[in-house]
Design an enzyme around this catalytic site. Structure first.
Site, mmCIF file in Angstrom:
data_model
loop_
_atom_site.group_PDB
_atom_site.id
_atom_site.type_symbol
_atom_site.label_atom_id
_atom_site.label_comp_id
_atom_site.label_asym_id
_atom_site.label_seq_id
_atom_site.Cartn_x
_atom_site.Cartn_y
_atom_site.Cartn_z
ATOM 1 N N ASP A 494 -11.931 3.450 0.452
ATOM 2 C CA ASP A 494 -10.572 3.653 1.032
ATOM 3 C C ASP A 494 -10.432 3.795 2.700
ATOM 4 O OD1 ASP A 494 -7.608 3.604 1.440
ATOM 5 O OD2 ASP A 494 -7.454 4.005 -0.465
ATOM 6 N N ASP A 608 -5.507 -4.335 3.842
ATOM 7 C CA ASP A 608 -3.992 -3.591 3.207
ATOM 8 C C ASP A 608 -3.217 -3.537 4.401
ATOM 9 O OD1 ASP A 608 -2.635 -1.995 1.670
ATOM 10 O OD2 ASP A 608 -3.821 -0.238 1.772
ATOM 11 N N GLU A 611 1.730 -6.413 5.479
ATOM 12 C CA GLU A 611 2.901 -7.046 5.568
ATOM 13 C C GLU A 611 3.769 -7.736 6.913
ATOM 14 O OE1 GLU A 611 1.920 -4.986 2.134
ATOM 15 O OE2 GLU A 611 2.381 -4.019 3.926
ATOM 16 N N ARG A 690 -3.068 -7.405 0.132
ATOM 17 C CA ARG A 690 -1.935 -7.148 -0.421
ATOM 18 C C ARG A 690 -0.746 -7.858 0.004
ATOM 19 N NH1 ARG A 690 0.116 -0.846 0.878
ATOM 20 N NH2 ARG A 690 1.284 -1.864 2.631
ATOM 21 N N ASP A 706 0.439 -0.358 -5.111
ATOM 22 C CA ASP A 706 0.266 1.037 -5.308
ATOM 23 C C ASP A 706 1.149 1.580 -6.356
ATOM 24 O OD1 ASP A 706 -1.116 1.193 -2.928
ATOM 25 O OD2 ASP A 706 0.271 1.775 -1.760
#
Length: 1024
Positions: A494, A608, A611, A690, A706
């Site tokens: 991560d 990640d 959006e 994502r 998540d």
């Protein structure tokens, strides 16, 4: 001003006297406004000293916490609304009521009593009329006939209000919302200002049906008229005209209609502005050159009001009927409604819900948003596509796809009907005729693109966490997995591997050994995947951070309208955001990846926060006050603003404004990432994103975000997995054992068993949580997890072949039961079980503390995968034993599946001998296939670098037919074959006419061993 009075929930009455009278809602439905705020009931009372028009608050639906806004300053700072009181009638809390002026004298009381009696009589009469008009609950709702012509009117405000009689005949299920705005308490005055009907929903509505609009369109509400139509080589074109403006600004009064009969099973409809070009989604779709010769659909056009009615020619079923409500086409508000053929609606991602959507006043909002999976909330991706099963249990299905990327609401109602409300672009939609659900998905993917063929190791077990803390700690986890013999193909890191959270860096202290760890992974046939966020730090010293300096020089970042770089805030602090709609940005992205790969030879990317997400709304300097930031209508997005936790809607990108491009960001980043990896590595790209949008499957897979370490999250992951398989993203899975909060051992075991059957399986958890990799648990739990992962690896040949089918034909990998049993209505709502392909049914345990599970088995013959024991089902639920170490698998009759001796990596497993398992039908037949290549070369199908073998069992003989051979298939052999359902014990078994050793068990399982057959050559296995 209204007076606020605290209300004691336990006593169900005011604690102190007040000038307002508290009455039970059903007795005085126009007297009291009630809503719950943090356990306190606020009674809003009209002040007798103020004009009566100062109180105008009526609601027709439950308000969510973010929706609660009051029309007066005194109440505007109240806390968010809480959930309904436990045990209270839902209708008591879901319909706030009008305030009542207090009594002032005996005379007033007498007058009020007389008025009340008249009111009661009037209400009784209206309810009686409504009851006589309303459809019976015992029969399904049917769409009303096409609306009549609109009445003449002189424009806004010039039309007469709808007649009460006309409003009263509209059944509740067919009331289309005329006032869908959030944060507005709709009154009769507000509703009638839009020339719409205002009728409170009947008190007899079933509990939970609280969304019936009180303000709705009357019959004859002005819409467009079709004034001309002509045939074309590809279909029809027409002109639509509206003479009466709507209540939204910038009506487009003349529209161009285009109907394209693209294939026999695909109809496309485009409604555009002929005078000015508007934004269109920049993804490639097929361009047809000739009209369908024998379409499975007919199209009828209603002239006035304009509407499109699409029917299935074989059955006459109405698949689309847009005459049920008026068409809106304004600059920033486009609305299209249609009847639905049934209540069985699927797709419409991304939302956390059951697989089968609830159509009872359920509004699904689409606008990519960074938020953990939550019900009734717009999540990471936007997919305006639905699959519908048609009425009658005929098994027929169709699909609908709106090619639009703007923020939108999709409102489902029990008519059944659907309304699309989008705030930009054009109306460009497709209808897919199927006729079965699998065909619908294939036809949809013909438009948006088939998913990519994954690299082989993508189908192995992935391990990650946020907070390993160092490369050595990460490396230790890998070594523990090896020591325990637990399969693992890929190790991830991560964001904590980065230096100060900066993209394309690694921490020189804590992760100094990262390059060495990656080399060690490669030496063991394993792979490494790293995270990247799109936000690029903008505050590093000049010349000290190449990604930002070079990005500025090339002009790759998203800008404000004044040309300055838009700055947001993410993990590294202040950040700029690459504009992936620009080819220049793709080249810059490749250069950054290549520079970092020279230091750390990673194998895949995890993108990640795309959006895109930002920790400030819009930008650090805010956003301009424009129509793009504050449109006339804002869909029900979390936060209530388009810029909430993302960029300014007015931000400028190469292709268009962020207002139009927002939900495309994850798709375009995935495309840039996949192209860069292919170019850099010369192999198939592995990307997990994502945020997603239609056509995403061509470039990446998806994880479901998540989630939490809850049993419910494990259950809802199945619906998410199945939905994304419908949407063309088959490489999908949830974080096994849960991401946030502390997992439990039993939950993690059960989740690992389920996760072994996600198409993409990764264990991942959050920082500050205890480790949840398999070695972290007790020996019993560790053993159960290991066995489930070895089971997955043994099924790799089947899984790989299923992905080949997805890539070439648009098939699903993880498959809902209804796809294989579309005539069995009992399968329509099943999302606690699923299939791999058409034959392997998975029945996981999804509840704590049990050693059994109940599963539904459609009619037919089923076999226990492990033992071959048969189950003959009439179409019924069966209770199955499920101890902690066991997940139930069953094979459907008529299948041949290839399996393999498993090992700890797919690099090793894929070279092991095959074991063929055949589940014979009643007549002794079965069939299956295997697709095989080197697992990583790009476009092996297109370049003939693959093997394809078909297996058939008929009349006691299995035949292998090599349809296409390749050297890769010569590296593995067929070692054993088992046949479930051999009714008579054989006396002799031959392989290629030579006698062979075999065993036969009492449960009718024949096993032939020591075969050593070359997969690249045809063979036969027979028994007598």
């Amino acid at each position: 001003m209204p007076t606020a009075v605290k209300f004691n929930e336990e006593e169900q009455k005011p604690e102190r006297t007040t000038t307002c009278l508290w009455k039970e809602r059903r007795r005085h439905a126009s007297q009291v406004l009630k809503t719950y705020i943090e356990g306190t009931c606020i009674i809003i009372c009209e002040n007798p000293s103020l004009p009566s028009q100062t109180v105008e608050m009526v609601s027709y639906k439950r308000l969510s916490p973010e929706d609660v806004q009051f029309s007066n300053a005194a109440a505007s700072e109240e806390a968010p609304v809480q959930e309904m009181e436990e045990g209270k009638d839902p209708e008591e809390t879901e319909r706030p009521l009008l305030p009542r002026r207090p009594s002032c004298s005996a005379t007033t009381a007498l007058i009020s009593l007389g008025s009340l009696l008249l009111l009661v009589c009037g209400l009784w009469l209206l309810v009686t009329i409504f009851w006589l008009q309303a459809p019976s609950n015992s029969v399904p709702h049917r769409a009303p006939p096409p609306r009549g012509s609109p009445g003449t009117g002189g424009g806004d405000g010039g039309r007469a209000l709808p007649e009460p009689q006309a409003c009263g005949v509209v059944p509740e299920a067919w009331r289309f919302d005329c006032y869908p705005e959030r944060g507005v308490v709709v009154t009769r005055e507000l509703c009638e200002a839009r020339n719409c009907c205002f009728i409170p929903a009947s008190s007899s509505s079933a509990p939970g049906r609280n969304g019936v609009p009180w303000c709705f369109y009357p019959p004859g509400f002005p819409s467009y008229s079709l004034v001309s139509v002509k045939a074309t080589e590809l279909g029809q074109t027409g002109t639509l005209v509206k003479t009466v403006k709507t209540y939204y600004p910038k009506d487009i009064l003349t529209l161009h209609l285009e109907l394209l009969y693209e294939t026999d099973h695909r109809l496309r409809v485009r409604i555009t502005d002929p005078s000015e070009s508007r934004f269109e989604v920049p993804i490639a779709v097929p361009k047809t050159t000739e009209k369908a010769s024998s379409p499975a659909y007919s199209v009828e056009l209603s002239n006035e009001p304009f509407g499109i009615i699409v029917k299935r020619t074989s059955t006459g079923a109405v698949l689309l009927n847009t005459t049920v409500a008026p068409l809106f086409y304004c600059d920033q508000f486009l609305q299209l409604s249609s009847s639905l053929s049934s209540q069985y609606i699927y797709g419409l991602g991304e939302h956390r819900s059951s697989f089968l959507h609830d159509i009872h006043w359920n509004t699904l909002t689409m606008w990519a948003r960074d938020v953990p999976p939550t019900e009734l909330t717009n999540l990471y991706g936007a997919h305006p596509f639905y699959l519908a099963m048609e009425e009658g249990g005929t098994g027929t299905a169709h699909g609908f796809f709106l090619l639009n990327s703007n923020a939108m609401d999709v409102a489902l109602q029990p008519g059944p009907a659907i309304t699309w409300r989008t705030i930009g672009g054009i109306l460009d939609f497709y209808v897919f005729l199927g006729p079965d659900p699998a065909s619908v998905i294939g036809q949809y993917l013909e438009v948006v693109g088939y998913p990519t063929m994954p690299v082989y190791w993508a189908l192995g077990y992935h391990l990650c966490r946020w907070g390993y803390g160092s490369s050595n700690a990460t490396w230790d986890v890998v070594k523990n997995m090896r020591n325990y013999g637990i399969p693992q193909d890929v190790q991830w890191n991560d964001i904590d591997y980065m230096d100060r959270s900066l993209d394309f860096t690694f921490d020189p202290a804590a992760f100094s050994t990262l390059p060495d760890m990656v080399k060690d992974l490669h030496s063991h046939g394993q792979r490494y995947v790293m995270m990247l966020d799109p936000g690029i730090s903008s505050v590093q010293p000049e010349g000290g951070y190449w990604p930002y300096d070079e990005g500025l020089r090339r002009g790759v970042f998203i800008n404000h309208t004044d040309g300055s770089t838009l700055i947001g805030k993410v993990w590294p602090g202040l950040t700029a955001f690459p504009d992936f709609s620009d080819d220049v940005t793709h080249e810059w992205w490749y250069d950054n990846l290549k520079r970092f790969h020279d230091k750390v030879p990673f194998d895949g990317l995890w993108i990640d926060m795309n959006e895109p997400s930002s920790f400030v709304d819009g930008s650090t300097v805010g956003c301009p006050d424009t129509e793009l930031e504050n449109p006339p209508y804002t869909p029900g997005i979390l936060g209530g603003l388009l810029r909430a936790k993302t960029l300014c809607a007015s931000a400028v990108q190469k292709t268009s404004s962020h207002y139009n491009m927002h939900s495309l960001y994850g798709l375009l980043e995935a495309k840039a990432s996949a192209c860069a990896l292919k170019r850099m590595l010369g192999k198939r790209a592995f990307v997990i994103s994502r945020s997603t949008f239609p056509s995403q499957g061509q470039y990446s897979g998806h994880w479901l975000g998540d989630n939490r370490s809850h049993w419910k999250d494990m259950y809802t992951s199945i619906a998410g997995m199945l939905t994304f398989n419908l949407l063309g993203v088959p490489l999908v899975g949830a974080d096994v054992c849960g991401f946030s909060e502390q997992t439990e051992e039993e939950l993690c075991v059960r989740w690992t068993q389920l996760g072994a059957f996600y198409p993409f399986t990764r264990n991942h958890n959050a920082i500050d949580q205890k480790p949840q990799d398999p070695p972290a648990f007790s020996p019993l739990a560790r053993s159960a997890m290991k066995q489930s992962l070895l089971l997955r690896y043994s099924l790799f040949p089947l899984l790989y072949t299923l992905f080949h089918r997805a890539h070439t034909h648009g098939h699903t990998v993880a498959r809902p039961l209804l796809f294989e049993f579309p005539k069995d209505v009992r399968t329509y709502g099943i999302d606690r079980q699923f299939l791999w392909g058409k034959s392997l049914i998975v029945t996981p345990v999804l509840d704590p503390g049990v050693d059994f599970v109940v599963g539904y088995f459609p009619q037919g013959l089923w076999y226990d995968y492990y033992t071959g024991d048969s189950i003959r089902s009439k179409g019924e639920e069966l209770r199955l034993k499920a101890p902690l170490e066991h997940i139930n698998l069953h094979l459907r009759e008529g299948a041949v599946i290839p399996t393999q001796r498993p090992n700890t990596t797919l690099f090793v497993s894929s070279g092991q001998p095959l074991h063929l398992v055949s589940s014979l039908s009643e007549d002794g037949s079965a069939g299956g296939e295997l697709f095989w290549d080197d697992g990583e070369t790009i476009d092996t199908l297109e370049t003939d670098q693959y093997a394809h073998i078909v297996f058939t069992v008929v009349k006691n003989t299995m035949t292998s037919e090599v349809l296409h051979d390749h050297v890769e298939a010569s590296y593995i052999t067929v070692e054993t074959a088992s046949f479930y359902g051999v009714k008579v014990e054989p006396t002799r078994v031959t392989v290629n006419s030579q006698d062979a050793a075999f065993t036969y068990r009492a449960n009718q399982v024949l096993t032939v061993t020591d075969l050593g057959l070359n997969l690249n050559q045809n063979f036969t296995i027979s028994w007598i």
